[in-house]
Motif scaffolding. Structure first.
Motif, PDB file in Angstrom:
ATOM      1  N   SER A  85       0.829  -1.201   0.000  1.00 34.75           N
ATOM      2  CA  SER A  85       0.000   0.000   0.000  1.00 34.75           C
ATOM      3  C   SER A  85       0.865   1.254   0.000  1.00 34.75           C
ATOM      4  O   SER A  85       0.558   2.243  -0.668  1.00 34.75           O
TER       5      SER A  85
ATOM      6  N   GLN B  71      -7.520  -5.459  -1.479  1.00 34.86           N
ATOM      7  CA  GLN B  71      -7.219  -4.294  -2.298  1.00 34.86           C
ATOM      8  C   GLN B  71      -8.352  -3.269  -2.290  1.00 34.86           C
ATOM      9  O   GLN B  71      -8.116  -2.068  -2.425  1.00 34.86           O
TER      10      GLN B  71
ATOM     11  N   GLY C 100      -2.799  -2.045   5.585  1.00 38.03           N
ATOM     12  CA  GLY C 100      -2.733  -1.315   4.320  1.00 38.03           C
ATOM     13  C   GLY C 100      -3.034   0.163   4.492  1.00 38.03           C
ATOM     14  O   GLY C 100      -2.434   1.011   3.826  1.00 38.03           O
TER      15      GLY C 100
ATOM     16  N   SER D  87      -7.650  -1.236   0.759  1.00 40.68           N
ATOM     17  CA  SER D  87      -6.491  -0.374   0.556  1.00 40.68           C
ATOM     18  C   SER D  87      -6.824   0.800  -0.351  1.00 40.68           C
ATOM     19  O   SER D  87      -6.512   1.959  -0.040  1.00 40.68           O
TER      20      SER D  87
ATOM     21  N   THR E 217      -0.705   3.208   3.426  1.00 38.59           N
ATOM     22  CA  THR E 217      -1.193   4.295   2.569  1.00 38.59           C
ATOM     23  C   THR E 217      -0.882   5.649   3.178  1.00 38.59           C
ATOM     24  O   THR E 217      -0.438   6.572   2.482  1.00 38.59           O
TER      25      THR E 217
END
Length: 250
Positions: A25, A60, A208, A63, A212
Motif C-alpha cells: 500500500s 485491495q 494497508g 487499501s 497508505t
C-alpha cells in the motif's frame, strides 16, 4: 492467538501477509502503482489457489478505498462516472465465463498494452474521450476476474490523461475500488466463502491503511515532473514481470 484466526496459516505467514499489505500500500500510494500486483505475487505463494483472486480483491478494496478517501478532493468524478458502467458490464460478462483462460495470452496482452501506453505514441483522442473510460472499464474489469491485478493497465491509461500526481493516485484508487467491488460481487455470487478469512482480511486492510498514510507523506515530496518518470518505469517493470510470468507458463 487461537489457531482459527489463521485459517490454517502459521502465525509467521499471517504476520508476513499483514506486513506485505502495509508495504505494498505504501508503494502504490507513493509511486502510483505496483503494490497490488506485488501483493498478488506474494499471496499466490501462500494462499490456496482458488482463493487468491477473491481474497486479493477484498484486501485491495480496503487499501484503495482508504487511499481514495484520504485524497477525496483530488478524484476526477467525471472519469469515475464514465468508468463505472463499463466496470459493471465487464463484471457481468466475466461472470458468464468464469473459467481459467490461458495465462500466457493474458499476461502478454496486458504487458504489450502497458508498454505501448508508457512508451508508444499517444492514444487517439477518441480513446481518451467520452467513451474511453467506459471501454477501459469493460475490458479491465473482465480481465481482473481471471488475472487478479489489472492496476498497471488502468494506471497506464490514466497516465495518458493526468499529469498531476495527486489527481492520478486519487482517481486510480477510486477506479480500482469500484472494480474490486464488482469483482467481489461476482465471486460472492459464484459461491466463494470469504468468512473464514475475515481476521486476515481485517488485519491486512488496517495494515494497508497505515501503509497508505505513510506513502501519501512520501508522495507529497515527489515533484510532478519526477512522478511521471517514476510512474512510467514502475509500470514498465511490472510489464516485464508479466512477460516473464508468461514465459514461465509456456
Amino acid at each position: 492467538m487461537p489457531e482459527y484466526l489463521f485459517n490454517g496459516l502459521s502465525p509467521f505467514i499471517f504476520l508476513l501477509l499483514v506486513g506485505m499489505a502495509c508495504l505494498t500500500s505504501l508503494l502504490t500510494a507513493s509511486l502510483g502503482a505496483g503494490g497490488g500486483i506485488m501483493l498478488l505475487g506474494v499471496m499466490a505463494q501462500i494462499v490456496p489457489p482458488q482463493m487468491i483472486i477473491p481474497l486479493h480483491g477484498v484486501v485491495q478494496l480496503g487499501s484503495n478505498a482508504g487511499r481514495a478517501g484520504m485524497l477525496f478532493k483530488h478524484v476526477d468524478w467525471t472519469l469515475i462516472l464514465s468508468f463505472l458502467p463499463g466496470a459493471i458490464v465487464g463484471s457481468i460478462l466475466g461472470s458468464f465465463v468464469l473459467v481459467s483462460l490461458p495465462p500466457a495470452v493474458m499476461y502478454l496482452s496486458i504487458a504489450a498494452f502497458i508498454l505501448y501506453l508508457c512508451w508508444g505514441p499517444p492514444l487517439p483522442s477518441m480513446v481518451l474521450g467520452r467513451w474511453g473510460p467506459t471501454l477501459v472499464g469493460v475490458v479491465t474489469t473482465f480481465l481482473t476476474l481471471f488475472v487478479g491485478a489489472t492496476g498497471p493497465l488502468i494506471g497506464a491509461f490514466l497516465k495518458q490523461i493526468y499529469h498531476d500526481r495527486f489527481r492520478t493516485v486519487a482517481t486510480f484508487a477510486s477506479v480500482m475500488s469500484m472494480q474490486h467491488v464488482c469483482k467481489i460481487v461476482v465471486f460472492n455470487h459464484a459461491g466463494f466463502d470469504l468468512w473464514p478469512w475475515i481476521p486476515l482480511i481485517v488485519a491486512m486492510i488496517v495494515s494497508g491503511a497505515i501503509g497508505t498514510w505513510i506513502g501519501l507523506r512520501v508522495l507529497k515530496r515527489v515533484p510532478d515532473r519526477h512522478f511521471g518518470k517514476i510512474f512510467n518505469w514502475i509500470l514498465t517493470l511490472l510489464a516485464l514481470r508479466l512477460i516473464w510470468q508468461a514465459i514461465g507458463t509456456l
